[in-house]
Design a protein around this motif. Structure first.
Motif, mmCIF file in Angstrom:
data_model
loop_
_atom_site.group_PDB
_atom_site.id
_atom_site.type_symbol
_atom_site.label_atom_id
_atom_site.label_comp_id
_atom_site.label_asym_id
_atom_site.label_seq_id
_atom_site.Cartn_x
_atom_site.Cartn_y
_atom_site.Cartn_z
ATOM 1 N N GLN A 220 0.863 -1.187 0.000
ATOM 2 C CA GLN A 220 0.000 0.000 0.000
ATOM 3 C C GLN A 220 0.904 1.243 0.000
ATOM 4 O OE1 GLN A 220 -2.152 0.822 3.678
ATOM 5 N NE2 GLN A 220 -4.061 0.928 2.527
ATOM 6 N N ARG A 222 0.713 4.426 -0.545
ATOM 7 C CA ARG A 222 0.348 5.655 0.177
ATOM 8 C C ARG A 222 0.338 5.431 1.686
ATOM 9 N NH1 ARG A 222 -1.362 9.436 -3.594
ATOM 10 N NH2 ARG A 222 -1.333 8.469 -5.648
ATOM 11 N N GLY A 223 -0.067 4.247 2.092
ATOM 12 C CA GLY A 223 -0.018 3.928 3.518
ATOM 13 C C GLY A 223 1.416 3.878 4.020
ATOM 14 N N GLU A 226 2.788 7.457 4.313
ATOM 15 C CA GLU A 226 2.223 8.123 5.492
ATOM 16 C C GLU A 226 2.877 7.624 6.773
ATOM 17 O OE1 GLU A 226 -2.207 8.952 3.605
ATOM 18 O OE2 GLU A 226 -2.039 7.739 5.443
ATOM 19 N N PRO B 44 -0.371 -5.147 -4.252
ATOM 20 C CA PRO B 44 -0.550 -3.687 -4.319
ATOM 21 C C PRO B 44 -1.733 -3.280 -5.205
ATOM 22 C CG PRO B 44 1.766 -4.219 -4.466
ATOM 23 C CD PRO B 44 1.024 -5.526 -4.547
ATOM 24 N N VAL B 47 -5.042 -4.312 -3.471
ATOM 25 C CA VAL B 47 -5.373 -3.389 -2.378
ATOM 26 C C VAL B 47 -5.936 -2.092 -2.952
ATOM 27 C CG1 VAL B 47 -4.393 -1.952 -0.539
ATOM 28 C CG2 VAL B 47 -3.698 -4.354 -0.751
ATOM 29 N N GLU B 51 -9.646 -0.564 -2.282
ATOM 30 C CA GLU B 51 -9.833 0.791 -1.747
ATOM 31 C C GLU B 51 -10.717 1.641 -2.667
ATOM 32 O OE1 GLU B 51 -5.794 2.046 -1.105
ATOM 33 O OE2 GLU B 51 -5.791 1.290 0.961
ATOM 34 N N ARG B 57 -9.530 4.050 2.658
ATOM 35 C CA ARG B 57 -8.226 3.441 2.850
ATOM 36 C C ARG B 57 -8.366 2.162 3.687
ATOM 37 N NH1 ARG B 57 -3.307 5.959 3.463
ATOM 38 N NH2 ARG B 57 -3.961 7.131 1.655
ATOM 39 N N ALA B 58 -7.772 1.096 3.225
ATOM 40 C CA ALA B 58 -7.789 -0.149 4.002
ATOM 41 C C ALA B 58 -6.715 -0.067 5.080
ATOM 42 C CB ALA B 58 -7.511 -1.331 3.078
ATOM 43 N N LEU B 60 -4.056 -1.746 6.851
ATOM 44 C CA LEU B 60 -3.278 -2.972 6.703
ATOM 45 C C LEU B 60 -2.261 -3.165 7.822
ATOM 46 C CD1 LEU B 60 -2.452 -3.009 2.863
ATOM 47 C CD2 LEU B 60 -4.264 -4.212 4.069
#
Lengths: 520, 89
Positions: A220, A222-223, A226, B44, B47, B51, B57-58, B60
């Protein structure tokens, strides 16, 4: 010096500084020292001591690091395994290592093969039926600090035994790449991958902070960005695969959003030069470092790239050997290679592993007398490299059938061994497709008997999933009447790799339709 | 989003991504990794797809790859759990 002392040394001078950060949890060095003492006491109360093995099965978090250090401080060898390991492989590792204790996170206390244990903090510490060494003397640098279980060519995982002295030597060598105590080092590698050990050593050994990044954030982008920004990560360590989704998105602002990041350090697999150039274009101020090595030495060299990173024969430099270490490459005639020539890489120095766990034959194949002098012991890597005018090395490929999948070392012959264990399989050859940047494994199978292929595929997939970690299970299974062979009669693996890359490759297994879940 | 809607959407997504034949389907408890339909390199994009589908947003951070093993585990992780506040809004 013990590796555990190396990791705890800065706690005495800066006990209030952040040592470990993981999501909402923050431990300073004083807290880390206290937690290490708690786990050390728990292990000692079970009778463990010098020479024992402790198998650890959990995700990376502060308690996992405290357990790691406590195990080593006691003189026992720390053996991390993946939380998601198939039961059969977990039990095979226990049978091979005969550990005196198994420590798991609470959610795994009822997993197959885990003996009943005692709750210590968030972990469950369990004594096994194997005897303890009974040695309560203080460990030394020559004792095993940890054992990394990796894919083995004989169909069984093999254990790479690393001593305290070797690990400390390596980490001191890598400290020359510059890790200030103000650094916040991001780590996302799972603990069973020795890259994680490198991250722990580079951060704690230099008095810096280790920021533990949940592994799923690798999926992920963007996760991940962040999280790194929220925890003020300045130096991110990972395999290149972690950066690939960002590169795929092609959004330079993502990398720009990492306001504190000044260094990307990668290892364990190749990063195409074009991708490094893209990152450098997005963030010209970023320092990008490649570290290179093997689990048998943690690592042996590093290279900090100029911007743009230079290439030689289209490849990025691995750099030169760490101080106190020698790297050399010999051609087939046993001569050291010249500029642009190719040869097998050997590594000599005080940071090499002690051997493979209870496997004299494999150890003798890899820890060999220096071919130039017939003396000492050098690591014969199996890597093919070349070198430039400055003496810097460049990775070309492997002499054997070992590949990397997401940074994980995979012996293709282990996959073949598992598949060939099925009575309806005559022979199997696993390959990485010839033209793929990523290692998506394909296994070609020659069948005996008349078992329908779809049914056999289902059985083979179950068989592989039960025996091997997920990253070792080939995505594609393809049936052949026979394998292409070379003029000497050997299987033509190059041709199979090309076949695996062909676009008409069959789709993954199709199952019968399920009317309740049809796409509308 | 109902379980059936979620799972039908994922099946359609996987069928497209993996170039599976029209009408391909699988059971809610079948392991998609074992079927060869999914592997970690695909996550990716999966996911991102989930989303977009859920428009949120998940979360994770506390998950393991096991949540992607089956249609059921995905639904529980990303839709079922959100009712208890486990997914980021």
């Amino acid at each position: 010096m013990l590796l555990s002392d190396f990791l705890l040394q800065h706690g005495r001078t800066a006990p209030e500084r952040d040592a470990l950060v993981h999501d909402g949890v923050r431990w300073d060095h004083a807290r880390l020292a206290a937690e290490v003492a708690r786990y050390r006491t728990a292990l000692a109360e079970l009778g463990l001591g010098r020479g024992d093995r402790v198998v650890s099965r959990m995700e990376a978090d502060p308690d996992a690091i405290a357990l790691l250090i406590a195990t080593m401080a006691l003189g026992a060898a720390y053996v991390p395994v993946a939380p998601e390991l198939p039961p059969a492989r977990f039990e095979a590792i226990l049978a091979r290592l005969e550990p005196a204790a198994v420590v798991v996170s609470s959610d795994l206390r009822d997993a197959p093969g885990v003996p009943p244990g005692t709750q210590v903090g968030p972990l469950v510490v369990a004594r096994t039926a194997h005897p303890v060494s009974g040695d309560t003397t203080a460990p030394g640098p020559e004792d095993a600090a940890y054992i990394i279980m990796t894919s083995g060519s004989t169909g069984q995982p093999k254990g790479i035994v690393m001593t305290h002295g070797a690990a400390v030597n390596t980490l001191r060598g890598f400290s020359e790449l510059g890790v200030p105590s103000s650094a916040r080092v991001g780590t996302i590698s799972p603990l069973h991958f020795d890259f994680a050990m490198f991250d722990v050593g580079m951060a704690l050994g230099n008095g810096a902070t280790l920021v533990q990044v949940p592994r799923m954030l690798a999926y992920q982008p963007r996760g991940l960005v962040e999280y790194l920004d929220e925890h003020r990560v300045t130096q991110m360590h990972s395999v290149p695969s972690v950066w690939r989704p960002l590169l795929t998105e092609g959004d330079a602002s993502l990398l720009g959003g990492l306001r504190h990041l000044d260094t990307i350090l990668y290892a364990a697999e190749s990063f195409p030069a074009k991708d490094v150039h893209t990152l450098q274009g997005w963030r010209p101020d970023l320092r990008i470092v490649q570290c290179f090595g093997h689990s048998e030495s943690i690592g042996c060299c590093f290279k900090t790239f100029a911007n743009p990173a230079a290439t030689f024969k289209g490849r990025l430099s691995l750099g030169v050997a760490l101080r106190g270490t020698e790297m050399f490459a010999l051609d087939e005639a046993g001569r050291e290679i010249g500029v642009g020539e190719e040869g097998e890489l050997y590594v000599r120095g005080p940071h090499l592993f002690r051997g493979y766990w209870r496997d004299e034959a494999q150890t003798r194949q890899r820890l060999v007398p220096d071919p130039r002098t017939g003396e000492g012991a050098v690591f014969r890597s199996g890597d093919v490299v070349t070198r430039d005018e400055q003496g810097e090395f460049y990775f070309i490929g492997r002499l054997d059938h070992q590949v990397k999948v997401g940074g994980n070392r995979v012996e293709l012959s282990e996959i073949e061994h598992v598949v060939e264990g099925d009575p309806d399989v005559a022979a199997a050859v696993a390959v990485v497709p010839a033209d793929e940047a990523r290692a998506t494994l394909t296994c070609f199978v020659v069948v005996r008997g008349s078992k329908p292929w779809n049914e056999l595929m289902v059985r083979l997939r179950s068989r592989m999933s039960a025996a091997m970690p997920r990253y070792m299970v080939p995505r594609h299974l393809r049936r052949l009447e026979s394998f292409p062979v070379l003029s000497n009669g050997k299987v033509d693996r190059l041709r199979l790799a090309q076949m695996a890359a062909e676009p008409e490759a069959p789709a993954p297994l199709r199952t019968p339709r399920n009317p309740s879940l049809e796409v509308p | 989003m109902t379980r059936e809607e979620f799972q039908a959407n994922i099946i359609q997504y996987l069928a497209t991504q993996a170039s599976l034949p029209e009408g391909w389907s699988c059971g809610p408890k079948e392991n998609l990794f074992d079927l060869g339909v999914l592997e970690s390199f695909d996550l990716p994009r999966l996911v991102a797809h989930i989303e977009r589908m859920l428009d949120r947003r998940a979360d994770l951070k506390s998950r393991r790859s096991e949540v992607f093993f089956t249609l059921d585990t995905m639904y529980e992780a990303f839709v079922g759990a959100s009712k208890e506040g486990s997914c980021a809004p």
